[in-house]
Design an enzyme around this catalytic site. Structure first.
Site, PDB file in Angstrom:
ATOM      1  N   ARG A  57       0.822  -1.224   0.000  1.00 10.49           N
ATOM      2  CA  ARG A  57       0.000   0.000   0.000  1.00 10.49           C
ATOM      3  C   ARG A  57       0.849   1.264   0.000  1.00 10.49           C
ATOM      4  NH1 ARG A  57      -2.567  -3.623   3.146  1.00 10.49           N
ATOM      5  NH2 ARG A  57      -1.611  -2.778   5.013  1.00 10.49           N
ATOM      6  N   GLU A  94       4.351  -9.642  14.939  1.00 13.63           N
ATOM      7  CA  GLU A  94       3.757 -10.009  16.224  1.00 13.63           C
ATOM      8  C   GLU A  94       4.142 -11.451  16.580  1.00 13.63           C
ATOM      9  OE1 GLU A  94      -0.335  -9.100  16.150  1.00 13.63           O
ATOM     10  OE2 GLU A  94      -0.623  -9.635  18.263  1.00 13.63           O
TER      11      GLU A  94
HETATM   12  P1  AMP Z   1       4.635  -1.892  11.517  1.00 11.04           P
HETATM   13  O1  AMP Z   1       5.825  -2.631  10.961  1.00 11.04           O
HETATM   14  O2  AMP Z   1       4.098  -2.498  12.765  1.00 11.04           O
HETATM   15  O3  AMP Z   1       4.917  -0.413  11.650  1.00 11.04           O
HETATM   16  O4  AMP Z   1       3.445  -2.058  10.474  1.00 11.04           O
HETATM   17  C1  AMP Z   1       3.390  -1.277   9.328  1.00 11.04           C
HETATM   18  C2  AMP Z   1       2.862  -2.037   8.152  1.00 11.04           C
HETATM   19  O5  AMP Z   1       1.708  -2.802   8.482  1.00 11.04           O
HETATM   20  C3  AMP Z   1       2.449  -1.067   7.075  1.00 11.04           C
HETATM   21  O6  AMP Z   1       2.967  -1.531   5.839  1.00 11.04           O
HETATM   22  C4  AMP Z   1       0.930  -1.062   7.094  1.00 11.04           C
HETATM   23  O7  AMP Z   1       0.443  -1.188   5.782  1.00 11.04           O
HETATM   24  C5  AMP Z   1       0.524  -2.254   7.934  1.00 11.04           C
HETATM   25  N1  AMP Z   1      -0.359  -1.919   9.069  1.00 11.04           N
HETATM   26  C6  AMP Z   1      -0.051  -2.035  10.388  1.00 11.04           C
HETATM   27  N2  AMP Z   1      -1.077  -1.718  11.172  1.00 11.04           N
HETATM   28  C7  AMP Z   1      -2.082  -1.355  10.333  1.00 11.04           C
HETATM   29  C8  AMP Z   1      -3.432  -0.899  10.537  1.00 11.04           C
HETATM   30  N3  AMP Z   1      -3.946  -0.753  11.772  1.00 11.04           N
HETATM   31  N4  AMP Z   1      -4.189  -0.611   9.445  1.00 11.04           N
HETATM   32  C9  AMP Z   1      -3.662  -0.759   8.211  1.00 11.04           C
HETATM   33  N5  AMP Z   1      -2.405  -1.198   7.956  1.00 11.04           N
HETATM   34  C10 AMP Z   1      -1.622  -1.491   9.000  1.00 11.04           C
END
Ligand code: AMP
Length: 170
Positions: A57, A94
């Site tokens: 995205r 996670e």
């Molecule tokens: P992180 O590595 O935890 O920062 O997660 C970021 C990635 O996960 C990004 O590429 C987002 O597209 C996706 N992501 C994480 N949480 C969400 C959420 N609540 N809604 C949509 N996409 C999310």
């Protein structure tokens, strides 16, 4: 313009307990897209050689930003999707780990890089992307996101060595 009107919150997707930020209403609206590109551009006072988008995205706005800055676009993809020789960087999920890749010739040392993704959550994905860019000698001007899950706090902490910008905070 209130960008909140163009983000659809979907509860319990893709699994229970997750409040998913769906950007497809924003992508459907040309005025909202223009507004986002303008807001992102306003927060950057440097030349940009390449915009690096994170699968998948992150690609939508990253290519619009590349056009705006007269820059190229570079994809960072999940393991096994890029056809040529890659550099890899693993990051924590996670449960377990995942791997991001970039083509080894995607960035020349000293090029000024903007990294973009749709959402900053725990920061693991963006940090891995930063590591890939820096291993190739890219100079990160900024990491920007449409949405920052600011309540998680750890996202910004993980990216403490780079400039971070987000248009919407939850
Ligand atoms: P992180 O590595 O935890 O920062 O997660 C970021 C990635 O996960 C990004 O590429 C987002 O597209 C996706 N992501 C994480 N949480 C969400 C959420 N609540 N809604 C949509 N996409 C999310």
């Amino acid at each position: 313009m209130n960008l909140n009107n163009y983000i659809r919150i979907v509860t319990d997707f893709p699994k229970e307990g997750i409040s998913y930020k769906d950007i497809t209403p924003l992508l459907q609206n040309p005025k909202a897209l223009d507004y986002c590109v303008q807001k992102f551009a306003d927060a950057i006072n440097s030349e940009i050689d390449l915009v690096v988008g994170i699968e998948s995205r992150g690609y939508f706005l990253a290519t619009l930003l590349a056009k705006r800055f007269d820059a190229g676009f570079v994809p960072i993809r999940k393991k096994g999707k890029l056809p040529y020789t890659t550099l890899q960087e693993s990051y924590d999920l996670e449960y377990g780990q995942d791997v991001l890749e970039i083509h080894e010739d995607a960035i020349q040392p000293g090029q000024k890089i903007l990294i973009h993704d749709d959402v900053l959550a725990t920061g693991g994905t963006a940090k891995a992307a930063c590591n890939l860019v820096e291993r190739l000698g890219g100079e990160i001007v900024q990491c920007n996101f449409l949405i920052e899950l600011a309540f998680l706090e750890e996202g910004r902490k993980k990216l403490s060595t780079v400039e971070v910008n987000s248009l919407l905070q939850y």
